[in-house]
Design an enzyme around this catalytic site. Structure first.
Site, PDB file in Angstrom:
ATOM      1  N   ASP A  64      18.620 -13.748 -17.437  1.00 49.75           N
ATOM      2  CA  ASP A  64      17.471 -13.378 -16.623  1.00 49.75           C
ATOM      3  C   ASP A  64      17.647 -13.770 -15.157  1.00 49.75           C
ATOM      4  O   ASP A  64      18.140 -14.863 -14.850  1.00 49.75           O
ATOM      5  CB  ASP A  64      16.250 -14.128 -17.208  1.00 49.75           C
ATOM      6  N   GLU A  81      20.872  -9.637 -15.451  1.00 48.72           N
ATOM      7  CA  GLU A  81      19.738  -8.966 -14.817  1.00 48.72           C
ATOM      8  C   GLU A  81      19.782  -9.306 -13.341  1.00 48.72           C
ATOM      9  O   GLU A  81      19.492 -10.436 -12.950  1.00 48.72           O
ATOM     10  CB  GLU A  81      18.392  -9.426 -15.382  1.00 48.72           C
TER      11      GLU A  81
HETATM   12  C1  GLC Z   1      12.868 -11.340 -15.024  1.00 49.01           C
HETATM   13  C2  GLC Z   1      12.087 -10.868 -16.240  1.00 49.01           C
HETATM   14  C3  GLC Z   1      10.632 -10.790 -15.886  1.00 49.01           C
HETATM   15  C4  GLC Z   1      10.177 -12.174 -15.509  1.00 49.01           C
HETATM   16  C5  GLC Z   1      11.024 -12.734 -14.363  1.00 49.01           C
HETATM   17  C6  GLC Z   1      10.789 -14.182 -14.163  1.00 49.01           C
HETATM   18  O1  GLC Z   1      12.836 -10.442 -13.993  1.00 49.01           O
HETATM   19  O2  GLC Z   1      12.601  -9.626 -16.669  1.00 49.01           O
HETATM   20  O3  GLC Z   1       9.863 -10.285 -16.937  1.00 49.01           O
HETATM   21  O4  GLC Z   1       8.832 -12.140 -15.119  1.00 49.01           O
HETATM   22  O5  GLC Z   1      12.400 -12.599 -14.652  1.00 49.01           O
HETATM   23  O6  GLC Z   1      11.299 -14.914 -15.223  1.00 49.01           O
END
Ligand code: GLC
Length: 595
Positions: A248, A310
């Protein structure tokens, strides 16, 4: 028909028969697992031996709160997911990525982790998790964990210690700084979720940094103890048999130690703050050291566990860096460039696919349109009139390029974004902070629509954590399984085709050949199978008018003058389409074989 292929078709037919019987009895009568296991072995045998599984996989994202509730509390859970594995298997899914299920106060619905090596009781137990992994394995489905390294919850014991005193051994596990002046945060950095990224903590008279919500303090990745603790957490899950991690918000791990102010841009954002460029808090070069270390953690395990990043990289150059100079970082970076084209534009998709094809790392990104953070593709790409047809068009694009496809639960039945209409109904804090301009992410997180019963097969509770949208009536698994023209049937057909056509499955260098490069409306490409010479032609009309294209495939070694339809929507009258004069319906999608 070769024996192995026969086995595939047999299993697909079995799958279709099973999908025609009610979901409940499907779950009660487990699949003929011998056949499934044979199919799994066959699938693995069909892959080139040197290829890791994720090069050929279709990954499916599950938002666990919304997939299947097994205990009637209105929130999905692990046993619910396990009970739906047969569905995922029949669909043709190879791996599931489940968003966080760790203990959490749920401010950010699990992305605020209070403990990295346990399961929140809301979702079940570690034993339930182990059972899920084991049952998934029987069906050839791998389980990918969501890993949240940038921040913890403010309820995490590490943070509780850290904030307790300036001399606590965990103080340096987070980012603490003095005020710039009386009542002034250390600098102008903003939280991604609105307002200052610094929160004052009176107990120790310092501010802590949070890239996201106030309740999500950022970890200090310059501290080797933090790194060790996080890699140990990864090992805990790898030891339990997970097939890797979706990491993440990985580009947010480091901030400028000199606390330079971010540049201010014109205008204001949905939270009423000045727009800024997150120059000093995003994509700092040190993230690559961490990615290399994470890769070493997973590489120590057999079975080629995968690291998915991500990071909404702004261009192909930055995306390419994610693979690492020596292919020693991320195997599958999420490709936000393609996900966020946000309009049906053949030239734009062609341009981005060309860039991917030419990326200097020869890497294969993760291709997706929808996820739990952005509106669903059904409405984002739909024109308001032909959305179902456009959903099939987008499905064809997703499942026929050489990238690894990632589906988001419910896209296969045409689930739409259903935003709350009243502020008091909003669950996602972003929607509360930014209402009414920013309504938050509830709209893309509504419960899975399984059937037409009360609770739509998702839950027996009177009230589910987010309401089930009225569109669940026609758009649900049970109804669509019976309709050969449904979005679900189309997805099933495409996914089966990926399995049976090596040209679609196998990345193989040079296997994606763009065609008719100047066409403003029709995106066409060839997927070549270097081994057999049998290629697959994909033609996608991204406009609302019928189009006629001339496809010259002779230069690609294709001698035939027509393409034999494998799957198409709408179905053309003829199953053989002339390449010289190829007519494609408005928003039409055609996949055919050529040789
Ligand atoms: C990422 C997740 C999202 C979350 C953010 C903070 O972007 O996909 O859902 O709110 O991280 O953890």
């Amino acid at each position: 028909m070769p024996k192995l292929r026969k086995l595939f078709y047999l299993a697909i037919v079995l799958g279709l028969c099973l999908s025609a019987i009610p979901a409940e009895s499907q779950r009660a009568a487990p699949l003929a697992l011998d056949l499934v296991s044979a199919q799994v072995e066959q699938k693995q045998a069909a892959q080139p031996a040197q290829d890791p599984w994720w090069k050929h996989a279709v990954i499916y994202e599950i938002y666990p709160r919304s997939f299947q509730d097994s205990n009637g509390d209105g929130v999905g859970d692990i046993n619910g997911i396990t009970s739906r594995l047969d569905y995922l298997h029949d669909l043709g899914i190879d791996a599931i990525w489940i968003t966080p299920m760790y203990p959490s106060p749920l401010v950010d619905f699990g992305y605020d982790v209070a403990y990295y090596t346990a399961i929140d009781p809301l979702y079940g137990t570690l034993a339930d998790f182990d059972h899920l992994v084991a049952e998934a394995k029987k069906r050839g489905i791998r389980v990918i964990m969501d890993f949240v390294p940038n921040h913890t919850s403010d309820e995490h014991p590490w943070f509780k210690e850290s904030r307790s005193s300036r001399s606590n051994p965990k103080r340096n596990w987070y980012i603490w700084r003095d005020a710039k002046g009386p009542g002034q945060p250390p600098n102008n950095w903003q939280s991604w979720f609105g307002h200052s990224a610094w929160e004052f903590d009176p107990a120790t008279d310092q501010y802590y940094y949070h890239h996201f919500y106030v309740q999500q303090p950022d970890l200090n990745w310059r501290n080797p103890e933090v790194r060790k603790a996080m890699y140990d957490a990864m090992r805990f899950w790898l030891d339990r048999g997970v097939a890797g991690f979706r990491v993440d918000a990985v580009s947010r791990l480091f901030e400028d130690p000199n606390l330079h102010d971010d540049p201010i841009l014109p205008g204001k954002n949905a939270y009423g703050d000045p727009n800024i460029q997150h120059k000093y808090t995003d994509n700092l070069p040190e993230i690559h050291d961490v990615l290399r270390e994470m890769r070493r953690v997973v590489d120590a395990y057999s079975g080629s566990p995968v690291v998915i990043s991500e990071a909404d990289e702004p261009n192909i150059k930055e995306l390419t860096k994610m693979y690492g100079a020596k292919d020693d970082e991320v195997q599958l970076p999420m490709d936000f460039q393609i996900a966020d084209v946000n309009k049906l534009s053949a030239p734009e998709f062609r341009r981005l696919l060309d860039q991917v094809e030419r990326n200097t790392a020869h890497g294969q990104p993760l291709f997706f349109f929808s996820n739990h953070d952005q509106p669903r593709q059904w409405d984002r790409y739909g024109d308001g009139v032909h959305n179902d047809q456009i959903a099939k068009l987008m499905a064809t694009l997703l499942l026929t390029t050489r990238q690894t496809p990632l589906m988001y639960y419910g896209e296969e039945i045409g689930m739409r974004t259903t935003l709350p209409t009243r502020k008091e109904d909003v669950q996602d804090p972003i929607g509360k902070i930014g209402w009414p301009q920013e309504k938050g992410r509830d709209g893309e997180r509504t419960p899975m629509q399984w059937d037409n019963s009360q609770g739509h097969g998702f839950s027996t509770a009177d009230r589910t954590w987010l309401p089930i949208p009225p569109s669940a009536e026609p758009y649900n698994v049970s109804a669509e399984s019976k309709d050969p023209g449904s979005i679900l049937s189309f997805y099933k057909g495409l996914l089966a085709l990926r399995q049976s056509e090596p040209a679609l499955r196998n990345m193989g260098q040079g296997s994606y050949v763009p065609l008719n490069r100047d066409d403003p409306y029709v995106l066409a490409y060839l997927r070549k199978n270097p081994a057999s010479g049998e290629s697959v032609l994909v033609v996608l009309n991204m406009s609302g008018e019928p189009r006629t294209v001339k496809l010259d495939l002779a230069s690609q070694g294709i001698k035939g003058s027509s393409a034999k339809m494998l799957i198409a929507s709408p179905q053309p009258k003829e199953t053989r389409m002339p390449l010289e004069h190829f007519v494609i319906a408005p928003f039409g999608a055609f996949v055919g074989s050529v040789r």
